[in-house]
Design a protein around this motif. Structure first.
Motif, PDB file in Angstrom:
ATOM      1  N   LYS A 208      39.612  78.631  65.910  1.00 11.01           N
ATOM      2  CA  LYS A 208      41.253  79.449  65.833  1.00 11.01           C
ATOM      3  C   LYS A 208      41.599  80.356  64.157  1.00 11.01           C
ATOM      4  CE  LYS A 208      44.647  81.095  68.420  1.00 11.01           C
ATOM      5  NZ  LYS A 208      45.457  81.414  70.012  1.00 11.01           N
ATOM      6  N   GLY A 209      41.104  81.221  64.080  1.00  9.32           N
ATOM      7  CA  GLY A 209      40.962  81.859  62.611  1.00  9.32           C
ATOM      8  C   GLY A 209      40.080  82.085  62.452  1.00  9.32           C
ATOM      9  N   SER A 210      38.957  81.749  62.554  1.00  5.84           N
ATOM     10  CA  SER A 210      37.774  81.968  62.068  1.00  5.84           C
ATOM     11  C   SER A 210      37.174  83.199  62.335  1.00  5.84           C
ATOM     12  CB  SER A 210      36.795  80.331  62.278  1.00  5.84           C
ATOM     13  OG  SER A 210      35.757  80.797  62.827  1.00  5.84           O
ATOM     14  N   THR A 211      36.072  83.314  61.441  1.00  9.01           N
ATOM     15  CA  THR A 211      35.400  85.125  62.243  1.00  9.01           C
ATOM     16  C   THR A 211      34.338  84.774  62.300  1.00  9.01           C
ATOM     17  OG1 THR A 211      34.835  85.715  60.229  1.00  9.01           O
ATOM     18  CG2 THR A 211      36.580  86.834  60.718  1.00  9.01           C
ATOM     19  N   GLY A 212      33.491  83.704  62.110  1.00  3.90           N
ATOM     20  CA  GLY A 212      32.408  83.118  62.116  1.00  3.90           C
ATOM     21  C   GLY A 212      32.081  82.925  64.025  1.00  3.90           C
ATOM     22  N   LEU A 213      30.490  82.930  64.260  1.00  2.02           N
ATOM     23  CA  LEU A 213      30.076  83.086  65.600  1.00  2.02           C
ATOM     24  C   LEU A 213      29.562  81.636  66.182  1.00  2.02           C
ATOM     25  CD1 LEU A 213      29.022  87.248  67.048  1.00  2.02           C
ATOM     26  CD2 LEU A 213      31.722  85.441  67.291  1.00  2.02           C
ATOM     27  N   GLY A 214      30.207  81.475  67.076  1.00  2.00           N
ATOM     28  CA  GLY A 214      29.855  79.820  67.439  1.00  2.00           C
ATOM     29  C   GLY A 214      27.753  80.171  68.317  1.00  2.00           C
ATOM     30  N   VAL A 215      27.621  79.242  68.708  1.00  2.00           N
ATOM     31  CA  VAL A 215      26.808  79.464  69.696  1.00  2.00           C
ATOM     32  C   VAL A 215      27.054  79.791  71.173  1.00  2.00           C
ATOM     33  CG1 VAL A 215      24.559  78.524  71.138  1.00  2.00           C
ATOM     34  CG2 VAL A 215      25.216  77.491  68.627  1.00  2.00           C
TER      35      VAL A 215
END
Ligand SMILES: [Zn+2]
Length: 485
Positions: A208-215
């Motif tokens: 939560k709060g991050s802007t990256g994308l997971g797989v």
């Protein structure tokens, strides 16, 4: 660790045109296998496709209805892959020049609103249908497969959302709203059961709060809105568990199959990438070019859309936002509401309450859509009129409803058959209340000593003696009078 999910939906809707996308074959569902085919949709050498103008019009209208820009120049591409449901070994689709781009759908969730972006809408052709024999209908373990090309070449519209969806509930609301839009436009019947609307979901999670994308994984075999919501909830939990246990390798880019009975997803195949398909412009089809006047003409043809209808329901019928939202979730619900309100002529809120209360309860229990039941707007309007006229109480109406739902009998017929009319005879009610007062002297004293609760108890006793048929207003008035005497 708290995670947030990033969800995007790819929705395919078969267009309900009379003929297929690139040939003159019919598109009627449920015909005998391979009877609606010709050299073009069977991919025989030398056959040439001609684009269906109606299908192009339907996609542009859909784009306009969800705020898309329309590309005035658009072309078809070949998407190459080898699979027995695709006789040409390529599917005619669109790649970097789709018909519609950059739209959105606004959602009214219960306590907040959100906008889901639409990346693109493109037009393609459907594939044939494989029927796997043995192995529980899935390819794994099947003895052999049959192929039906009736569906091959049916116009198919793909609507790709931005990864703006954050919860399974939003995903469901988005898919439902989109379905309502397409049905209102009359471009597709969007039946998830018949497969004329198919939803695939891309899902990844991130702290939560991050802007990256997971797989991300792609979920397939979502055959109902319920499956969509359940599958996403399952997948979010599975991915969170993998990350929490320090096993990120358990999340790989792949397509996963949702098993409704098991309530779980499992690996179907590793995800392919766009370059695997060797897209190239289809040399057999001319580019599509539109002028602004044509687009404006189509825009002027748009009917009242679900969100507009919702606003009108709030204004015209005085419905709260939440109720208006639910009633415009499907075109059939909205139509049913308006017809009932017109026949009933009483308070439209009563219509909304019955539809969203008892009616929705029985629909959900039976797994039916509102236009699949024996209950019509006339039934509900008559039921409400009987309550207003004092012929039956609201409580009796609730007993009548399920029978009406099952048999399709009109409420007055059920009332007569079962002798359920309300007792509104003052002398009869008076006698019953006297009995209640005699049998409950201690409660009467409690009431006179200021215990208000006792009054409700006495009402309940009177209702019991009339088997729920006593007119509640009359019982209330007479009881009060007798207690004060
Ligand atoms: Zn054909």
């Amino acid at each position: 660790m708290e995670y947030e999910s990033v969800i995007g939906l790819e929705i395919h809707a078969e267009l309900n045109t009379e003929s297929k996308m690139f040939c003159g074959c019919g598109t009627h569902f449920g015909e005998a296998p391979n009877t609606q085919t010709c050299p073009v949709c069977l991919g025989l050498p030398g056959s040439l496709p001609v684009a269906n103008a109606k299908a192009i019009e339907y996609v542009i209208k859909s784009g306009l209805a969800v705020g898309c820009g329309i590309n005035l120049y658009s072309i078809f591409h070949r998407k190459n892959y080898f699979y027995p449901d695709m006789p040409k070994d390529y599917q005619i689709s669109q790649y970097d020049q789709p018909l519609c781009i950059n739209g959105f759908i606004d959602l009214d969730m219960n306590d907040y609103q959100t906008r889901i972006g639409i990346t693109r809408i493109h037009l393609e052709e459907d594939t044939g249908k494989l029927i796997h024999i043995g192995g529980a209908g899935r390819i794994a373990g099947a003895k052999y497969s049959l192929v039906d090309f009736n569906r091959a070449g049916v116009p198919l519209m793909e609507i790709v959302s931005e990864p703006d969806i954050r919860t399974p509930e939003e995903a469901k609301a988005y898919a439902q709203k989109l379905r309502a839009v397409l049905i209102t436009l009359g471009v597709s019947d969007c039946s998830m059961e018949k497969g004329s609307m198919r939803v695939d979901a891309n899902i990844s999670i991130r702290p939560k709060g991050s802007t990256g994308l997971g797989v991300k994984t792609e979920l397939k075999n979502l055959n109902s809105f319920r499956s969509l919501q359940r599958a996403l909830a399952y997948e979010i939990e599975r991915q969170a568990k993998a990350l929490n246990e320090g096993k990120p390798e358990e999340i790989v880019q792949e397509t996963r199959h949702w098993d409704e009975a098991k309530g779980a997803t499992s690996t179907l195949r590793t995800k392919e990438y766009a370059h695997d398909y060797r897209y190239f412009p289809d040399p057999d089809l001319v580019p599509m070019e539109f002028d602004i006047a044509y687009i404006d003409f189509l825009r002027s043809q748009l009917p009242e859309l679900p969100n507009e209808r919702k606003q009108r329901f709030i204004k015209e019928y005085g419905l709260p936002v939440h109720e208006a939202n639910l009633l415009t979730e499907s075109k059939a619900m909205g139509d049913f509401f308006e017809e009932t309100a017109k026949l009933y002529k009483g308070d439209p809120k009563a219509v909304a309450n019955w539809m969203l209360g008892d009616m929705s309860y029985y629909l959900n229990t039976e797994g039916l859509e509102i236009d699949e039941t024996a209950v019509t707007p006339k039934h509900l309007a008559e039921l409400l009129k009987l309550i207003d006229k004092g012929v039956i109480s609201g409580k009796i109406a609730k007993e009548i409803f399920p029978e009406m739902f099952e048999t399709g009998k009109l409420p007055q017929v059920i009332v007569e058959e079962k002798g359920m009319t309300q007792i509104s005879d003052e002398a009869e009610i008076s006698k019953i209340i006297d009995m209640v007062l005699e049998e409950n002297t201690s409660t009467v004293e409690e009431y006179r000593a200021g215990k208000d609760k006792a009054f409700g108890f006495l009402i309940g006793q009177a209702m019991r003696l009339t088997r729920g048929r006593g007119n509640p207003q009359l019982i209330n008035r007479l009881l009060r009078e007798k207690l004060q005497a």
